[in-house]
Design an enzyme around this catalytic site. Structure first.
Site, PDB file in Angstrom:
ATOM      1  N   GLY A   1      -1.329   8.891  -8.701  1.00 36.54           N
ATOM      2  CA  GLY A   1      -2.299   8.100  -8.391  1.00 36.54           C
ATOM      3  C   GLY A   1      -2.720   7.252  -7.349  1.00 36.54           C
ATOM      4  O   GLY A   1      -1.741   7.236  -6.654  1.00 36.54           O
TER       5      GLY A   1
ATOM      6  N   HIS B   1       0.956  -1.325   0.071  1.00 40.63           N
ATOM      7  CA  HIS B   1       0.056  -0.021  -0.259  1.00 40.63           C
ATOM      8  C   HIS B   1       0.827   1.338   0.116  1.00 40.63           C
ATOM      9  O   HIS B   1       0.519   1.878  -0.762  1.00 40.63           O
ATOM     10  CB  HIS B   1      -0.948   0.336   1.059  1.00 40.63           C
ATOM     11  CG  HIS B   1      -1.984   1.404   1.280  1.00 40.63           C
ATOM     12  ND1 HIS B   1      -2.778   1.032   0.654  1.00 40.63           N
ATOM     13  CD2 HIS B   1      -1.572   2.578   2.497  1.00 40.63           C
ATOM     14  CE1 HIS B   1      -3.787   2.518   1.025  1.00 40.63           C
ATOM     15  NE2 HIS B   1      -3.104   3.420   1.750  1.00 40.63           N
TER      16      HIS B   1
ATOM     17  N   HIS C   1     -10.390   3.184  -1.423  1.00 46.48           N
ATOM     18  CA  HIS C   1     -10.764   3.161  -0.009  1.00 46.48           C
ATOM     19  C   HIS C   1     -11.545   1.727  -0.143  1.00 46.48           C
ATOM     20  O   HIS C   1     -12.534   1.687   0.157  1.00 46.48           O
ATOM     21  CB  HIS C   1     -11.040   3.727   0.830  1.00 46.48           C
ATOM     22  CG  HIS C   1     -10.509   4.209   2.199  1.00 46.48           C
ATOM     23  ND1 HIS C   1     -10.775   4.268   3.482  1.00 46.48           N
ATOM     24  CD2 HIS C   1      -9.097   3.865   2.720  1.00 46.48           C
ATOM     25  CE1 HIS C   1     -10.213   4.464   4.658  1.00 46.48           C
ATOM     26  NE2 HIS C   1      -9.241   4.495   3.552  1.00 46.48           N
TER      27      HIS C   1
END
Length: 766
Positions: free
Chosen positions: A559, A59, A108
């Site tokens: 992004g 992540h 998310h």
């Protein structure tokens, strides 16, 4: 601040060299843990291990995607408008008159499945802070959503919660939600996609960066106090060696407070305006760990932090938990000592808690060569002494195995050519209504009516039109338009072409508002990077996007990559969501997608060329449940020419409306524009009426033209070498289709019933 600790003190904090450390439970591989020990020259402390584990996570570090994302910079088109590119919290582009905009989209996904309301709400809060951190005032948000089948129990649980979270947070912040997407597919059961976009406005000279220069400058944490929320989420902090009892029943999803975030926005903007901030970073994933390592790495490379100064709302938190907490509505600023008092006064004015937790330090040449020096203490004991750049910038980079999926050839060979096509006009009519009523195509207003589209007063266009548009200032007419698009079916059939089609559609949607496409952001949603087939999809998709942006002249400004989107071993269809931002000199020239009811004998034109292209189409999916063949061909040269016609047609006032052709082809575009304008149309089709209505060939738009503007319109199309075919006229109270051997009509009342009843019929009871 205390003097820097000695390494033997840190080694003591690291514990016995013989006791095992929970690196595997924290998501680290054996070789990654070994590398941490090599970097430090010793066993890491628990706090250091926690920092490296989350900063080197997929992540935060993009360790599986970096080798592919680099081509966005390598192939970037020359564009002097790009003021800040990839690497910062968000990209910044010049939009004229001394103004710039910053925009970005992020995911998310997993938190929104676990706790839909808070997962989606904090997704909005996080992307808003990314924009704020660049020095900009957030002015609008958008969202791109994907769920399982509409009537699935999973969807009926997740969708209402996600929508309520987005509307709650955005509405409380007072930010208009100006558009986005809503899609449904069985592949998203158990793994919805919640991608949030925000755009902000600033002057060129107001750009802020995530850096910590100037030894002696203070590190100030301001905003919400730090709690236990989010510790078990993105940071994957789930080891038995950390206090087991303290982790019991703690939420893995962050909890948002939009009212505090609103205060934080206004406080931060006042701090920026008064020039009280040297560097700034929001606290998102990895919290204090991420903010301190990235700020230090972006400055002198040195920082000293006292973790016991961090304001807590749970006194039981350990250093590791403080470092990993993802409590929302927090920022970290670098402030010079002579401006600290003024900084604190502004925070007090807005009732924002602000605490000096450390300072920027100088580093020796030897320390700088190692990546700087970040020191953290806890009640006088050193718990961290590490080079911050090794966590923020120098994590592992993997070239994952890549293999074309074994079923890819068979999938592409299974073309829709053999699917039964409508045998007569009655079937053609029925199938048009069926596709129009399909979830993902049908009216999304059950969702969008929960969002405030017009708060702040600068919204020019919003859902349901092709793109959203806002004025960039209260007293001017210059504006920006935004659209997001993605098609998992296309990308599953051909990741390279499918991604370019998503780029082309977003580009076309922005152009259809009358704006000139300017720059690109992206949110790349894929399955596990440990699957060679998924990595092939990802490699092809990123290559397609980089090549497409180079050809269109639209740089990628930044992004997000979201991997591990799968249920068990089944990955979602690869879903790159592409956001395009465009600029319009005068928002009064904007185009809507609604047929004009106030122009007598308005003419209807189709721009572009229609071919028999139904692979991955809405018709094949809705009518036959089929996915196979190849997606429509891409012609980016034609897309660019079409964009020039639309922006020129808007500025010259020769177009009365424009609507792009995408899902469902001409049939759905005609129905949507008729319903939005409250007026029907009559079209005369040549060739196969089925192909004319349902083909999804790219680079196509329908436009309405007033008779008095027809000559100027034709000249504009000729100048840009865009084919314009007159297909009918606007008027009446029905959609009338005529072709060589017959035709049919559908009253607007029947179209509206089909279009508007789908989502309420399932969701009104949820």
């Amino acid at each position: 601040m205390p003097e820097a600790p000695q390494l033997d003190t840190v080694a003591k904090a690291a514990g016995s060299p013989d006791s095992p450390q929970p690196f595997a439970e924290l998501g680290m591989k054996d070789d990654e843990y070994a590398r941490v020990r090599e970097i430090l020259g010793r066993r890491p402390t628990s706090a250091e291990l926690a920092i490296y584990s989350v900063m080197w996570s997929e992540h935060c570090s993009y360790k599986s995607s970096k080798v592919h994302l680099r081509q966005f910079a390598e192939k970037a088109p020359r564009n002097d408008a790009l003021l800040v590119g990839m690497g910062e919290n968000a990209g910044v582009v010049d939009v004229g008159d001394g103004y710039a905009v910053t925009f970005k989209i992020e995911s998310h996904n997993h938190p929104s499945y676990v706790e839909p309301h808070q997962g989606a709400a904090t997704g909005v809060g996080g992307i808003v802070r990314d924009i704020l951190t660049m020095g900009a005032r957030p002015v609008a948000v958008m969202d791109a959503l994907r769920f399982g089948p509409l009537d699935a129990p999973d969807t009926r649980r997740v969708l209402p919660g996600v929508v309520s979270g987005i509307s709650f947070y955005g509405n409380c912040l007072g930010l208009p939600n100006i558009g986005g997407e809503l899609g449904f597919d069985s592949g998203y059961i158990g793994n919805p996609l919640v991608n949030a976009l925000c755009v902000g406005v600033l002057r060129h000279e107001d750009i802020k960066l995530a850096q910590a220069p100037g030894p002696g400058n203070k590190v100030v944490l301001f905003g919400a106090t730090t709690g236990p929320d989010g510790i078990g989420g993105a940071s994957v902090l789930a080891s038995a060696t950390f206090d087991e009892e303290s982790h019991a029943k703690r939420p893995s999803v962050q909890v948002g407070d939009p009212f505090l975030e609103k205060l934080l926005i206004e406080c931060s903007l006042e701090l920026f305006a008064a020039d009280l901030v040297v560097g700034i970073q929001d606290l998102g994933a990895a919290g204090v760990s991420c903010a301190t390592t990235e700020l230090a790495a972006g400055g002198t490379g040195g920082m000293r932090i006292e973790l016991d100064r961090v304001p807590l709302r749970d006194s039981r938190l350990t250093p590791e938990e403080i470092l990993m907490s993802e409590s929302q509505e927090r920022m970290m600023a670098i402030v010079s000592p002579d401006k600290l008092s003024a900084f604190m006064d502004v925070c007090a004015k807005w009732d924002i808690v602000a605490t000096v937790i450390g300072e920027v330090t100088d580093v020796t040449p030897e320390e700088a060569e190692r990546g700087g020096r970040l020191v953290m203490t806890w009640h006088g004991e050193t718990v961290v002494d590490m080079p911050p750049r090794t966590a923020s910038d120098e994590g592992p980079v993997y070239e994952r195995p890549i293999a074309r999926p074994s079923d890819q050839d068979a999938l592409q060979a299974d073309t829709p050519d053999q699917l039964p096509r409508p045998a007569n006009d009655a079937e053609l009519r029925a199938q048009l209504l069926r596709v129009l009523a399909a979830p993902g195509i049908a009216d999304p207003s059950w969702v969008t009516r929960q969002y405030d589209r017009y708060v702040l007063g600068n919204t020019v266009l919003a859902t349901p039109h092709d793109g959203g548009m806002v004025r960039i200032t209260d007293d001017g007419e210059r504006g920006v338009a935004l659209a997001t698009d993605g098609n998992g079916r296309y990308t599953r059939l051909d990741p390279y072409t499918g991604t370019q089609l998503a780029l082309a559609e977003a580009y076309r949607n922005v152009a259809a508002t009358g704006a000139r496409p300017h720059a690109v952001t992206n949110c790349l949603n894929f399955g596990s990077p440990e699957d060679p087939g998924v990595m092939w999809q990802f490699a092809e998709a990123t290559r397609g996007l980089a090549d497409g942006c180079r050809e269109l002249g639209t740089p990628v400004t930044g992004g997000n990559v979201s991997f591990y989107n799968q249920t068990g071993s089944t990955a979602i269809n690869p879903t790159p969501v592409i956001g395009v931002l465009g600029v319009i000199g005068d928002v009064r020239d904007r185009l809507t997608s609604a047929f004009p009811a106030d122009i007598d004998d308005a003419r209807l034109y189709l721009l572009g060329t229609t071919r028999d292209e139904l692979g991955g189409s809405a018709w094949a999916d809705v009518v036959h449940g089929h996915l196979g063949g190849l997606p429509p061909a891409v012609d980016l040269t034609a897309e660019a020419a079409l964009g020039r016609v639309l922006s020129a047609g808007a500025s010259l006032n020769v177009l009365a409306a424009a609507h792009d052709l995408s899902d469902g082809g001409l049939a759905i575009a005609l129905a949507e524009s008729a319903l939005r304008g409250g007026v029907g149309c009559t079209v005369d089709l040549t060739g196969d009426p089925f192909v004319a209505l349902f083909s999804e060939s790219a680079a196509r738009v329908i436009v309405a033209v007033a008779p008095t503007a027809d000559a100027a319109f034709q000249e504009t199309c000729d100048r840009h070498a865009v084919t314009a075919t007159r297909i009918g006229s606007i008027g009446g109270d029905a959609l009338r289709v005529r072709h060589a051997t017959g035709g049919f009509e559908i009253p607007l009342t029947e179209l509206r019933t089909a279009y508007e009843s789908t989502l309420p019929s399932v969701l009104d009871g949820e």
